[in-house]
Scaffold this motif. Structure first.
Motif, PDB file in Angstrom:
ATOM      1  N   ASN A   1       1.001  -1.142  -0.012  1.00 11.39           N
ATOM      2  CA  ASN A   1       0.427  -0.224   0.242  1.00 11.39           C
ATOM      3  C   ASN A   1       0.421   1.394  -0.293  1.00 11.39           C
ATOM      4  O   ASN A   1       2.573   1.175   0.890  1.00 11.39           O
ATOM      5  CB  ASN A   1      -0.828   0.641   0.854  1.00 11.39           C
ATOM      6  N   MET A   2       0.477   2.190  -0.615  1.00 13.37           N
ATOM      7  CA  MET A   2       1.082   3.380  -0.448  1.00 13.37           C
ATOM      8  C   MET A   2       0.485   4.547   0.059  1.00 13.37           C
ATOM      9  O   MET A   2      -1.003   4.754  -0.706  1.00 13.37           O
ATOM     10  CB  MET A   2       1.744   3.183  -2.644  1.00 13.37           C
ATOM     11  N   GLU A   3       1.037   5.258   0.013  1.00  9.93           N
ATOM     12  CA  GLU A   3       0.230   7.239   0.702  1.00  9.93           C
ATOM     13  C   GLU A   3       0.992   7.784  -0.271  1.00  9.93           C
ATOM     14  O   GLU A   3       2.628   8.231  -0.389  1.00  9.93           O
ATOM     15  CB  GLU A   3       0.556   7.413   1.779  1.00  9.93           C
ATOM     16  N   ASN A   4       0.082   9.239  -1.140  1.00 16.05           N
ATOM     17  CA  ASN A   4       0.587  10.154  -2.197  1.00 16.05           C
ATOM     18  C   ASN A   4       0.998  11.196  -0.886  1.00 16.05           C
ATOM     19  O   ASN A   4       0.463  11.481   0.340  1.00 16.05           O
ATOM     20  CB  ASN A   4      -0.897  10.873  -2.803  1.00 16.05           C
ATOM     21  N   PHE A   5       2.317  11.909  -0.580  1.00 20.12           N
ATOM     22  CA  PHE A   5       3.056  12.668  -0.049  1.00 20.12           C
ATOM     23  C   PHE A   5       1.699  14.646  -0.467  1.00 20.12           C
ATOM     24  O   PHE A   5       1.518  15.045   0.485  1.00 20.12           O
ATOM     25  CB  PHE A   5       4.170  13.678  -0.653  1.00 20.12           C
TER      26      PHE A   5
END
Length: 565
Positions: free
Chosen positions: A230-234
């Motif tokens: 899973n990834m998160e946008n800055f």
């Protein structure tokens, strides 16, 4: 069709290079072709782009340098008579082409089976109206929206939803035609642009400022599912994910939020019926656990390439095998050779993706970032901390920067405006604002960047200020003997600070500039001098491997990284 009956497979490449379809789909396609070769299946590739790995000799058995359009693909199918076709490895171009071939009856005419995700599932995710209805069936929230086919319908939908709204073009590549509209005038201009790319435009209620989260999910035909990464946008929602710094794994989610979104991603992929890999994008309210599903990409994406490199899990390779009929439990991770493909990677490090732009090549180009993608590439950096990974990445983006700090002075007339209206220089504007005394709360209010990220950036600034306190070193280095200098540097305060700076991603040159060495020696010697000093002090990096659970590990630099922790 059983695996043993598939003798020849056609793979659609991404077509000519343009923003939104570049190296990520070359990577995906090459991995899929590798999987086909391992199975002894004859591969046929259509891709007009000669500057790719997948069109190199011996990667595919047969290559057609032709446009990825229904007309050309049909002629290849007529000649080659493949048993199956893979649509998910060439980005939006390949997906749209495959859907059109299906609607025209070409695939049925020649008896070509779509391997992996069924075409109807692809249509369900690409047609915005169908997508919302499908997710409503299982009680999954989507952004309140209306699908429109005329400008008049767009106007009516915007009035009903209330400004601000966002327009999204269906079947579009890289967010083409999308944008935020705060008033009627902007709406009409954006609608005209959106309809130039697609016959269907979705009008959505704006959720600008919410977090943007992505999950990479894999499912086999036996309904086994895993979330690989899973990834998160800055940046908050409002900036295309291809324009934003992306962090894997997510850093600001609570345990409850993480598992809630993970469970929803698996629920979605099962309901839609995707076989292989897909990407689920969420908007998450930073003040609560409220969420909305933005979209589901029933294909490999730019994020998939990042997830593969960040985790060591070969998503495209596994997705191709699943398309051939394998189950996750039957496959091994082709990188580690020992880890099962039915295993979710556990990251004890941070991977950061940073986009890069070439906007300086064009006169009069708007540098503002938004929901339509302008970036032409990206870099990925890995470290034990967010600060380390970020600074490594910023040194690689080709903008002449040395990290988050110690760059040449950036001239910005209006800091507040530059923070509020993001450009390709946003991260460096944040750095300048912090140096000028802007508080974390002030920057958060102007950018809506999560406070956690801002605190980490402030940490880099604080270390830089501590290094500047040793700037008196420059005054004595010129007349001090080497042994005296090492003895001077061996004070606990300096040694600890030097080690701390390396842990948080400072290059030798950054450290040298911060303590003033650049003023008394040539610039190229500054970094070399610090490197010599820290080696004398025993501050050296270690090599780490990504999948630490693998018993045997191949020496591939793609999956190794240096760290000072």
């Amino acid at each position: 069709m059983e695996k043993r009956m598939i003798k020849k497979v056609l793979l659609l490449g991404s077509g000519a290079l343009k923003i939104g379809q570049a190296g990520e789909f070359d990577y995906s396609g090459a991995q899929a072709l590798k999987a086909l070769k391992e199975e002894g299946i004859h591969s046929v590739l259509i891709n007009p782009n000669i500057a790719t790995v997948q069109t190199s000799k011996d990667v595919a058995d047969t290559v057609y340098f032709q446009p990825v359009t229904p007309e050309f693909v049909e002629r290849v199918i007529e000649k080659e008579r493949p048993d199956g076709i893979l649509l998910s490895f060439g980005g939006q171009t390949a997906l749209n082409c495959g859907v059109e071939l299906y609607k025209r009856g070409v695939l049925d005419k020649y008896g070509v089976q779509v391997l992996g995700t069924p075409v109807q599932a692809i249509i369900d995710t690409e047609d915005r109206d169908l997508f919302v209805r499908r997710l409503d069936e299982i009680g999954v929230k989507t952004i309140k929206s209306e699908a429109c086919s005329t400008v008049k319908e767009v106007q009516n939908a915007a009035r009903e939803l209330g400004f601000p709204v966002i327009l999204r073009a269906a079947y579009a590549l890289g967010g083409l035609g999308s944008g935020f509209c705060d008033d009627e005038e902007k709406l009409l201009a954006q609608a005209e642009e959106a309809f130039s790319f697609s016959p269907q435009v979705l009008v959505e209620k704006s959720l600008r400022g919410w977090k943007e989260i992505e999950y990479e999910v894999v499912r086999d035909r036996y309904d086994n599912c895993i979330t690989v990464c899973n990834m998160e946008n800055f940046d908050p929602l409002g900036i295309h994910t291809g324009e934003s710094i992306v962090v894997a794994p997510s850093q600001t989610l609570s345990n409850s939020e993480f598992h809630k979104l993970r469970a929803l991603a698996i629920k979605i992929i099962r309901h839609i019926g995707i076989v292989g890999e897909c990407n689920v994008q969420y908007a998450l309210d930073p003040q609560s656990e409220d969420y909305r599903v933005i979209e589901v990409n029933a294909r490999l994406s730019r994020s998939s390439a990042l997830a593969s490199k960040a985790t060591g899990y070969p998503l495209a390779f596994v997705a191709a095998k699943l398309g051939l009929g394998y189950g996750l439990f039957e496959l091994k991770n082709s990188v580690t050779k020992t880890t099962s493909a039915f295993f979710e990677p556990a990251l004890d490090y941070v991977a950061v993706k940073i986009p890069r732009w070439d906007l300086t090549k064009f006169r009069g180009v708007k540098r503002e970032l938004g929901s339509s993608m302008k970036s032409v590439g990206e870099v990925m950096a890995i470290g034990r901390t967010f600060e380390e990974a970020l600074q490594k990445g910023l040194r690689m983006i080709g903008q002449g920067m040395h990290g988050f700090v110690e760059n040449h002075e950036i001239k910005i007339r209006d800091i507040a405006k530059a923070l509020h209206d993001p450009t390709d220089m946003r991260i460096f504007v944040v750095s300048k604002a912090m140096k000028l005394g802007y508080s974390i709360e002030q920057i958060h209010q102007l950018t809506m960047i999560d406070r956690w990220f801002l605190q980490k950036l402030k940490h880099i600034i604080d270390i830089d200020l501590q290094l500047h306190e040793f700037s008196q070193l420059a005054d004595i280095v010129t007349f001090m003997e080497p042994l005296e200098l090492i003895e001077y540097l061996e004070t606990p305060e300096f040694v600890n600070l030097l080690h701390k700076a390396k842990i948080y991603g400072f290059s030798d040159f950054q450290i040298g500039r911060a303590i003033g060495l650049e003023s008394c020696m040539k610039a190229e010697q500054t970094g070399l001098t610090i490197r010599k000093w820290r080696k004398e002090l025993g501050i050296v990096p270690t090599v780490n491997q990504i999948d630490t659970l693998a018993a045997e590990y191949p020496a591939q630099t793609n999956y190794l990284y240096l760290s000072y922790c």
